[in-house]
Motif scaffolding. Structure first.
Motif, PDB file in Angstrom:
ATOM      1  N   PHE A  34       0.831  -1.202   0.000  1.00  0.00           N
ATOM      2  CA  PHE A  34       0.000   0.000   0.000  1.00  0.00           C
ATOM      3  C   PHE A  34       0.870   1.258   0.000  1.00  0.00           C
ATOM      4  O   PHE A  34       0.629   2.192  -0.785  1.00  0.00           O
ATOM      5  CB  PHE A  34      -0.924   0.003   1.213  1.00  0.00           C
ATOM      6  CG  PHE A  34      -1.772   1.245   1.332  1.00  0.00           C
ATOM      7  CD1 PHE A  34      -2.968   1.340   0.648  1.00  0.00           C
ATOM      8  CD2 PHE A  34      -1.358   2.312   2.123  1.00  0.00           C
ATOM      9  CE1 PHE A  34      -3.758   2.485   0.741  1.00  0.00           C
ATOM     10  CE2 PHE A  34      -2.130   3.456   2.218  1.00  0.00           C
ATOM     11  CZ  PHE A  34      -3.324   3.549   1.532  1.00  0.00           C
ATOM     12  N   PHE A  35       1.874   1.292   0.881  1.00  0.00           N
ATOM     13  CA  PHE A  35       2.710   2.490   0.971  1.00  0.00           C
ATOM     14  C   PHE A  35       3.604   2.656  -0.258  1.00  0.00           C
ATOM     15  O   PHE A  35       3.968   3.779  -0.617  1.00  0.00           O
ATOM     16  CB  PHE A  35       3.552   2.451   2.249  1.00  0.00           C
ATOM     17  CG  PHE A  35       2.753   2.720   3.494  1.00  0.00           C
ATOM     18  CD1 PHE A  35       2.193   3.961   3.722  1.00  0.00           C
ATOM     19  CD2 PHE A  35       2.539   1.713   4.427  1.00  0.00           C
ATOM     20  CE1 PHE A  35       1.441   4.217   4.858  1.00  0.00           C
ATOM     21  CE2 PHE A  35       1.790   1.953   5.563  1.00  0.00           C
ATOM     22  CZ  PHE A  35       1.240   3.204   5.781  1.00  0.00           C
ATOM     23  N   PHE A  36       3.924   1.559  -0.921  1.00  0.00           N
ATOM     24  CA  PHE A  36       4.682   1.663  -2.169  1.00  0.00           C
ATOM     25  C   PHE A  36       3.887   2.434  -3.219  1.00  0.00           C
ATOM     26  O   PHE A  36       4.398   3.360  -3.858  1.00  0.00           O
ATOM     27  CB  PHE A  36       5.034   0.261  -2.683  1.00  0.00           C
ATOM     28  CG  PHE A  36       5.614   0.259  -4.068  1.00  0.00           C
ATOM     29  CD1 PHE A  36       6.940   0.604  -4.280  1.00  0.00           C
ATOM     30  CD2 PHE A  36       4.820  -0.065  -5.168  1.00  0.00           C
ATOM     31  CE1 PHE A  36       7.481   0.616  -5.559  1.00  0.00           C
ATOM     32  CE2 PHE A  36       5.350  -0.067  -6.447  1.00  0.00           C
ATOM     33  CZ  PHE A  36       6.678   0.281  -6.649  1.00  0.00           C
ATOM     34  N   PHE A  37       2.626   2.052  -3.381  1.00  0.00           N
ATOM     35  CA  PHE A  37       1.781   2.754  -4.354  1.00  0.00           C
ATOM     36  C   PHE A  37       1.473   4.186  -3.905  1.00  0.00           C
ATOM     37  O   PHE A  37       1.328   5.081  -4.740  1.00  0.00           O
ATOM     38  CB  PHE A  37       0.486   1.982  -4.589  1.00  0.00           C
ATOM     39  CG  PHE A  37       0.684   0.675  -5.293  1.00  0.00           C
ATOM     40  CD1 PHE A  37       1.282   0.620  -6.550  1.00  0.00           C
ATOM     41  CD2 PHE A  37       0.289  -0.520  -4.713  1.00  0.00           C
ATOM     42  CE1 PHE A  37       1.473  -0.589  -7.215  1.00  0.00           C
ATOM     43  CE2 PHE A  37       0.474  -1.732  -5.367  1.00  0.00           C
ATOM     44  CZ  PHE A  37       1.071  -1.764  -6.620  1.00  0.00           C
ATOM     45  N   LEU A  38       1.372   4.406  -2.593  1.00  0.00           N
ATOM     46  CA  LEU A  38       1.132   5.756  -2.090  1.00  0.00           C
ATOM     47  C   LEU A  38       2.298   6.672  -2.393  1.00  0.00           C
ATOM     48  O   LEU A  38       2.107   7.806  -2.878  1.00  0.00           O
ATOM     49  CB  LEU A  38       0.862   5.708  -0.578  1.00  0.00           C
ATOM     50  CG  LEU A  38       0.681   7.065   0.110  1.00  0.00           C
ATOM     51  CD1 LEU A  38      -0.532   7.796  -0.461  1.00  0.00           C
ATOM     52  CD2 LEU A  38       0.552   6.892   1.622  1.00  0.00           C
ATOM     53  N   VAL A  39       3.515   6.203  -2.132  1.00  0.00           N
ATOM     54  CA  VAL A  39       4.701   7.017  -2.419  1.00  0.00           C
ATOM     55  C   VAL A  39       4.839   7.248  -3.921  1.00  0.00           C
ATOM     56  O   VAL A  39       5.170   8.362  -4.367  1.00  0.00           O
ATOM     57  CB  VAL A  39       5.961   6.333  -1.851  1.00  0.00           C
ATOM     58  CG1 VAL A  39       7.223   7.061  -2.302  1.00  0.00           C
ATOM     59  CG2 VAL A  39       5.894   6.278  -0.326  1.00  0.00           C
ATOM     60  N   ASN A  48      -3.156  10.276 -15.370  1.00  0.00           N
ATOM     61  CA  ASN A  48      -3.432   8.853 -15.586  1.00  0.00           C
ATOM     62  C   ASN A  48      -2.652   7.984 -14.611  1.00  0.00           C
ATOM     63  O   ASN A  48      -3.181   7.023 -14.049  1.00  0.00           O
ATOM     64  CB  ASN A  48      -3.089   8.460 -17.029  1.00  0.00           C
ATOM     65  CG  ASN A  48      -4.066   9.045 -18.038  1.00  0.00           C
ATOM     66  OD1 ASN A  48      -5.220   9.318 -17.698  1.00  0.00           O
ATOM     67  ND2 ASN A  48      -3.606   9.250 -19.266  1.00  0.00           N
ATOM     68  N   GLU A  49      -1.372   8.324 -14.419  1.00  0.00           N
ATOM     69  CA  GLU A  49      -0.549   7.552 -13.484  1.00  0.00           C
ATOM     70  C   GLU A  49      -1.090   7.673 -12.066  1.00  0.00           C
ATOM     71  O   GLU A  49      -1.123   6.694 -11.305  1.00  0.00           O
ATOM     72  CB  GLU A  49       0.902   8.022 -13.534  1.00  0.00           C
ATOM     73  CG  GLU A  49       1.640   7.678 -14.810  1.00  0.00           C
ATOM     74  CD  GLU A  49       1.348   8.678 -15.929  1.00  0.00           C
ATOM     75  OE1 GLU A  49       0.537   9.601 -15.685  1.00  0.00           O
ATOM     76  OE2 GLU A  49       1.903   8.520 -17.032  1.00  0.00           O
ATOM     77  N   SER A  50      -1.529   8.868 -11.698  1.00  0.00           N
ATOM     78  CA  SER A  50      -2.082   9.074 -10.363  1.00  0.00           C
ATOM     79  C   SER A  50      -3.354   8.259 -10.170  1.00  0.00           C
ATOM     80  O   SER A  50      -3.571   7.659  -9.107  1.00  0.00           O
ATOM     81  CB  SER A  50      -2.373  10.557 -10.138  1.00  0.00           C
ATOM     82  OG  SER A  50      -2.916  10.777  -8.853  1.00  0.00           O
ATOM     83  N   LEU A  51      -4.214   8.222 -11.197  1.00  0.00           N
ATOM     84  CA  LEU A  51      -5.444   7.433 -11.110  1.00  0.00           C
ATOM     85  C   LEU A  51      -5.138   5.949 -10.992  1.00  0.00           C
ATOM     86  O   LEU A  51      -5.786   5.223 -10.220  1.00  0.00           O
ATOM     87  CB  LEU A  51      -6.311   7.696 -12.347  1.00  0.00           C
ATOM     88  CG  LEU A  51      -7.662   6.976 -12.397  1.00  0.00           C
ATOM     89  CD1 LEU A  51      -8.534   7.385 -11.212  1.00  0.00           C
ATOM     90  CD2 LEU A  51      -8.367   7.252 -13.717  1.00  0.00           C
ATOM     91  N   GLN A  52      -4.126   5.487 -11.728  1.00  0.00           N
ATOM     92  CA  GLN A  52      -3.720   4.084 -11.649  1.00  0.00           C
ATOM     93  C   GLN A  52      -3.229   3.731 -10.244  1.00  0.00           C
ATOM     94  O   GLN A  52      -3.517   2.650  -9.716  1.00  0.00           O
ATOM     95  CB  GLN A  52      -2.644   3.789 -12.676  1.00  0.00           C
ATOM     96  CG  GLN A  52      -3.133   3.825 -14.113  1.00  0.00           C
ATOM     97  CD  GLN A  52      -2.007   3.679 -15.112  1.00  0.00           C
ATOM     98  OE1 GLN A  52      -0.830   3.572 -14.734  1.00  0.00           O
ATOM     99  NE2 GLN A  52      -2.347   3.669 -16.397  1.00  0.00           N
ATOM    100  N   MET A  53      -2.495   4.647  -9.619  1.00  0.00           N
ATOM    101  CA  MET A  53      -2.012   4.402  -8.255  1.00  0.00           C
ATOM    102  C   MET A  53      -3.179   4.361  -7.270  1.00  0.00           C
ATOM    103  O   MET A  53      -3.153   3.595  -6.298  1.00  0.00           O
ATOM    104  CB  MET A  53      -1.009   5.483  -7.845  1.00  0.00           C
ATOM    105  CG  MET A  53       0.309   5.444  -8.631  1.00  0.00           C
ATOM    106  SD  MET A  53       1.144   3.838  -8.558  1.00  0.00           S
ATOM    107  CE  MET A  53       0.753   3.164 -10.186  1.00  0.00           C
ATOM    108  N   ASN A  54      -4.203   5.187  -7.505  1.00  0.00           N
ATOM    109  CA  ASN A  54      -5.385   5.145  -6.647  1.00  0.00           C
ATOM    110  C   ASN A  54      -6.051   3.772  -6.700  1.00  0.00           C
ATOM    111  O   ASN A  54      -6.438   3.209  -5.671  1.00  0.00           O
ATOM    112  CB  ASN A  54      -6.377   6.220  -7.068  1.00  0.00           C
ATOM    113  CG  ASN A  54      -5.932   7.622  -6.685  1.00  0.00           C
ATOM    114  OD1 ASN A  54      -5.081   7.792  -5.819  1.00  0.00           O
ATOM    115  ND2 ASN A  54      -6.488   8.631  -7.348  1.00  0.00           N
TER     116      ASN A  54
END
Length: 277
Positions: A34-39, A48-54
């Motif tokens: 979870f924290f990997f994707f958050l960072v 688009n990248e931000s939405l994918q991380m969400n």
């Protein structure tokens, strides 16, 4: 060996710093995906990248973040209830194993419902201008649901209930006892604000301090509700006792019909009613 005076105070402070940091590191290690994707979300700049991380955070949260947080709450629960000398490592992972299924199911419920409400709120506020009132209602429900997670994690380690009962009661307590939850939110906001200035503090202390403060407020609510329940039970017992005493008093007075028969018989025999022979 027990220290006294100033040395004893310093020793206790360092002991608590060690406990909080140790439990926080365990929590972060068990939540690494979870924290990997958050960072990664914080580092990327594209929409688009931000939405994918969400989406990635939403997928991994029920299986990593929620069980890890439940285990952290199990540790701080012991501290709040006075058992400060527990073995943190064994307590944490035993709670992680015992509460994994319920915390995972609760995580799936929260993630799905939060995503649905966020989408509805966005749609009603941006595409249906004449229906923004519904969007505001969705926002209120979204806030209540988010705040109820503090009670959810506290209840999952404090009660033996089904996941459905825990979810329902977590939301109900948030609604009927909002002040403790708001105090938890304000305290958490202060911790996060300080952490934004000094990120290392979040890594070592953030999660544990917030969990400790959250369960402290929940436990205060729990104790208050227990006192009210005991007072209500005591009043019910007193009312039942008074009713029983009243029934006894009525039975001692006897049946009116029988008293009338006894009176008539006494008069016919020439006796004075009410006087013993």
């Amino acid at each position: 060996m027990e220290f006294k005076g100033a040395m004893g105070g310093i020793y206790k402070i360092t002991e608590w710093i060690t406990r909080i940091a140790y439990s926080n590191i365990l929590w972060m290690l068990c939540s690494i995906p979870f924290f990997f994707f958050l960072v990664t979300k914080l580092l990327v700049t594209g929409a688009n990248e931000s939405l994918q991380m969400n989406w990635a955070m939403g997928i991994v949260a029920p299986f990593t973040l929620f069980p890890a947080t439940a285990a952290l709450f199990a540790v701080v629960r012991k501290w709040v209830m006075g058992d400060t000398d527990i073995k943190i490592f064994s307590t944490y992972f035993r709670a992680y194993k015992e509460n994994y299924k319920q915390s995972m199911l609760g995580g799936i419920f929260y993630v799905l419902l939060l995503v649905i409400m966020m989408v509805d709120y966005t749609v009603y506020m941006t595409q249906f201008r004449n229906m923004q009132l519904i969007g505001i209602v969705m926002l209120i429900l979204l806030i209540v649901l988010f705040l109820s997670m503090f009670n959810f994690f506290s209840m999952i380690v404090h009660y033996h209930m089904s996941i459905g009962q825990i979810l329902k009661n977590a939301v109900l307590i948030t609604i009927i006892r909002p002040f403790r939850v708001l105090a938890t939110v304000l305290g958490s906001a202060v911790v996060l604000f300080i952490g934004s200035k000094y990120p290392a503090l979040i890594f070592f202390f953030g999660g544990s301090v917030i969990a400790l403060w959250a369960f402290f407020n929940f436990y205060g609510t729990y104790m208050k509700m227990q006192e009210q329940a005991e007072r209500l039970k005591q009043k019910e017992e007193e009312a039942q006792q008074e009713a029983a005493d009243a029934d006894d008093s009525v039975s001692l007075q006897g049946d009116p019909d029988k008293r009338d028969e006894w009176y008539e018989e006494s008069v016919s025999n020439g006796d004075e009613p009410g006087k013993r022979n």
